[in-house]
Design an enzyme around this catalytic site. Structure first.
Site, PDB file in Angstrom:
ATOM      1  CG  PHE B  51       1.592  -2.475  -5.567  1.00 44.69           C
ATOM      2  CD1 PHE B  51       2.107  -3.739  -5.368  1.00 44.69           C
ATOM      3  CD2 PHE B  51       2.291  -1.572  -6.338  1.00 44.69           C
ATOM      4  CE1 PHE B  51       3.332  -4.090  -5.914  1.00 44.69           C
ATOM      5  CE2 PHE B  51       3.518  -1.917  -6.895  1.00 44.69           C
ATOM      6  CZ  PHE B  51       4.037  -3.181  -6.684  1.00 44.69           C
ATOM      7  CD  GLU B  52      -4.392  -6.676  -2.157  1.00 45.03           C
ATOM      8  OE1 GLU B  52      -4.229  -7.568  -3.008  1.00 45.03           O
ATOM      9  OE2 GLU B  52      -4.963  -6.862  -1.080  1.00 45.03           O
ATOM     10  CB  ALA B  53      -2.069  -1.326  -0.115  1.00 47.52           C
TER      11      ALA B  53
END
Lengths: 319, 256
Positions: B51-53
């Site tokens: 996930f990009e976060a």
């Protein structure tokens, strides 16, 4: 001994109108919203806000008329607001200066600022309108010292000849973060994802940290490998329990589905949003009064994170 | 035999089937998260989510409502940040497949998630790229999820946020993009793929009960219908897992 602890009102007074500001967190997580509400009450105007993926933190400032320009990749509150509503309304009405980048490009821009570099290369944005179209006018770029002279530049790598995109560094007057724990001396402990908080902090002249809990410096120094921001880069610390509500703070509490839904509805019109601000920002005289206004201790307990998970598995995310 | 299912469930299953076992998947908010969780519980137990976060390789117990959700950290290998996700994992070439959504998708799989109409004062302003432009450029391949209506499938998008095959042929490589590109567009009406070489779109399948001609009528560019089959419906097992394990709260399923 150094003591950087100040009140929320004192912290808000450190943010002048016209300042360049970055805000930590990511969409509906770990934004310093109590501090942002204090800024709105102080009547701050003309902020230039830099973010990557923001939520109803930046959206609140936009809707309250505090913002002159946003440079961003994304504004939304997950399933509750797939498009941040004030952001959408203000751009559609031509009421806001804005510039679009991708998340990796904003990451690169903050990194350059943190590293003392004038730019950073990325492989993103080639072949897109993120390169071809600019939100800021040539006039703004020429006359506003807070605007980069160019949005981006495509260059050939001097070693391989490949195309890369250079994006300009971001340096801000202020970075506002919310974290789980901090010491009075300015040592910060982030739990869960870091998002881009470290780079944003190091790209700012002054960092103001609000925290769920104030803890002894010695306690945080027992595990230095878990600390990522040097305390001498932090200007002020403000203890604010539930200081990120209605957003989540990993290991502390979940996002508040009811409030996020209420916010998303209110931010769809000027009149409804003015009523929202009266009820939750101007009406409550301080943070304690705000927490009462959103439902008080009984309601907030329903958001508490379960130990070992970091969120509340019982949370009902649909009304 | 198949149980009754919604279009959203069919799309989720079709998207899940695009994931191969062992692949590293960059999943965005919404349907892609359901698809990836479903794939892990069916044919691709070894697929890894990023996930990009900052959530890397979790063993999620509960569906996240966005990519920054704490639910992306349960049993995770790493809780990192944007620097690790975008620079080391995505740009470093370690992502096999990325999922993208968008308000408009054009003939060559370019996506608009920025604005409709005049960019400076648009008729509709969207959330913006987020990480989508990065995933579209840098993942090994991409799968696009979209609502299929004629105005959302124009010949050219109003604003090209995320690069697909650009203008077809070798235009993507000429723009300086090294690899990747859209493999499939999973829509509310069917699944579109692209010819090797020309990158012209063709209808790979129409969903059960939808005619290929109807798909063409809802599409603003010519689609080759000559090979259009029917999208295989979800199995009972897939529906059961989706409804009882992946999204029992109906965070996304009940909104569609």
């Amino acid at each position: 001994m150094i003591d950087k602890v100040i009140s929320l009102e004192e912290a808000a007074a450190l943010v002048p109108s016209g300042a360049t500001v970055s805000i930590g967190g990511f969409t509906s997580q770990r934004h310093p919203t109590a501090l942002l509400r204090a800024l709105v009450r102080h009547g701050v105007r003309d902020l230039v806000v830099y973010c990557h993926s923001a939520g109803s933190d930046v959206d609140l400032l936009i809707g309250a008329g505090c913002v002159r320009r946003v440079e961003a990749a994304y504004l939304a509150d997950g399933v509750f607001a797939p498009i941040a509503p004030n952001w959408r309304r203000f751009v559609e009405a031509g009421r806001l200066e804005f510039e679009d980048y991708s998340n990796a490009a904003m990451m690169a821009r903050f990194s350059a600022g943190a590293m003392g570099l004038p730019f950073f290369p990325v492989r993103s944005m080639l072949g897109t309108d993120l390169l071809e179209k600019e939100g800021l006018s040539a006039e703004v770029r020429r006359t506003d010292p807070t605007a980069a002279p160019k949005k981006a530049a495509v260059v050939n790598c001097p070693f391989t000849g490949e195309s890369v995109v250079l994006v300009p560094a971001i340096r801000t007057d202020l970075c506002l973060l919310h974290v789980q724990r901090a010491s009075p001396q300015g040592l910060v402990r982030i739990e869960g994802q870091e998002f881009l908080d470290v780079q944003q902090a190091l790209a700012a002249d002054r960092v103001i940290v609000t925290c769920e809990e104030l803890v002894d410096d010695e306690e945080l120094r027992r595990e230095p490998e878990r600390n990522r921001i040097p305390p001498f880069a932090v200007h002020a610390v403000v203890p604010v329990p539930f200081g990120a509500h209605p957003h989540s703070v990993h290991n502390c509490y979940d996002y508040d589905p009811g409030h996020l839904a209420l916010y998303a509805e209110a931010a769809r019109s000027d009149d409804a949003f003015r009523a929202y601000l009266e009820r939750f920002v101007f009406g409550p005289s301080d943070h304690a009064a705000y927490l009462e206004a959103v439902g008080g201790p009984e309601h907030l307990e329903t958001l508490r994170a379960r130990s070992g998970l970091g969120y509340n598995p019982e949370l009902r995310r649909r009304p | 035999m198949s149980a009754p299912f919604s279009t959203f469930e069919l799309m989720t299953v079709a998207a899940a089937r695009e994931i191969r076992d062992g692949e590293v998947v960059f999943a965005g908010t919404g349907l892609p998260m359901l698809a990836a969780m479903l794939a892990q519980r069916t044919h691709a137990p070894g697929c890894v989510l990023v996930f990009e976060a900052g959530g890397v390789d979790p063993r999620m117990l509960h569906l996240p409502m966005s990519v920054g959700d704490s639910r992306t950290l349960t049993g995770a290998a790493m809780a990192a940040g944007l620097m690790e996700a975008f620079t080391y994992l995505l740009q470093g070439g370690r992502i096999d497949v990325g999922f993208l959504g968008g308000a408009q998708v054009d003939r060559y799989g370019n996506i608009n998630s920025t604005a409709v109409g005049n960019y400076l004062q648009p008729s509709v302003r969207f959330s913006g790229s987020g990480g989508a432009a990065d995933v579209a450029a840098l993942a090994g391949r991409t799968v696009i999820i979209a609502r299929h209506e004629r105005r959302r499938f124009p010949e050219r998008v109003d604003y090209r946020t995320s690069p697909g095959w650009i203008e077809g042929g070798d235009s993507r490589a000429r723009a300086g993009i090294r690899g990747g590109g859209p493999a499939a567009v999973v829509t509310t009406l069917g699944v579109i793929r692209f010819r090797p070489g020309t990158k012209e779109p063709y209808l790979a399948s129409a969903h059960p009960g939808i005619s290929p001609e109807h798909v063409q009528a809802e599409t603003g560019f010519p689609l080759d219908l000559s090979e259009a089959g029917e999208t295989p419906p979800p199995t009972r097992e897939e529906l059961e897992i989706l409804r009882t394990t992946v999204d029992p709260e109906g965070v996304f399923l009940k909104r569609h």
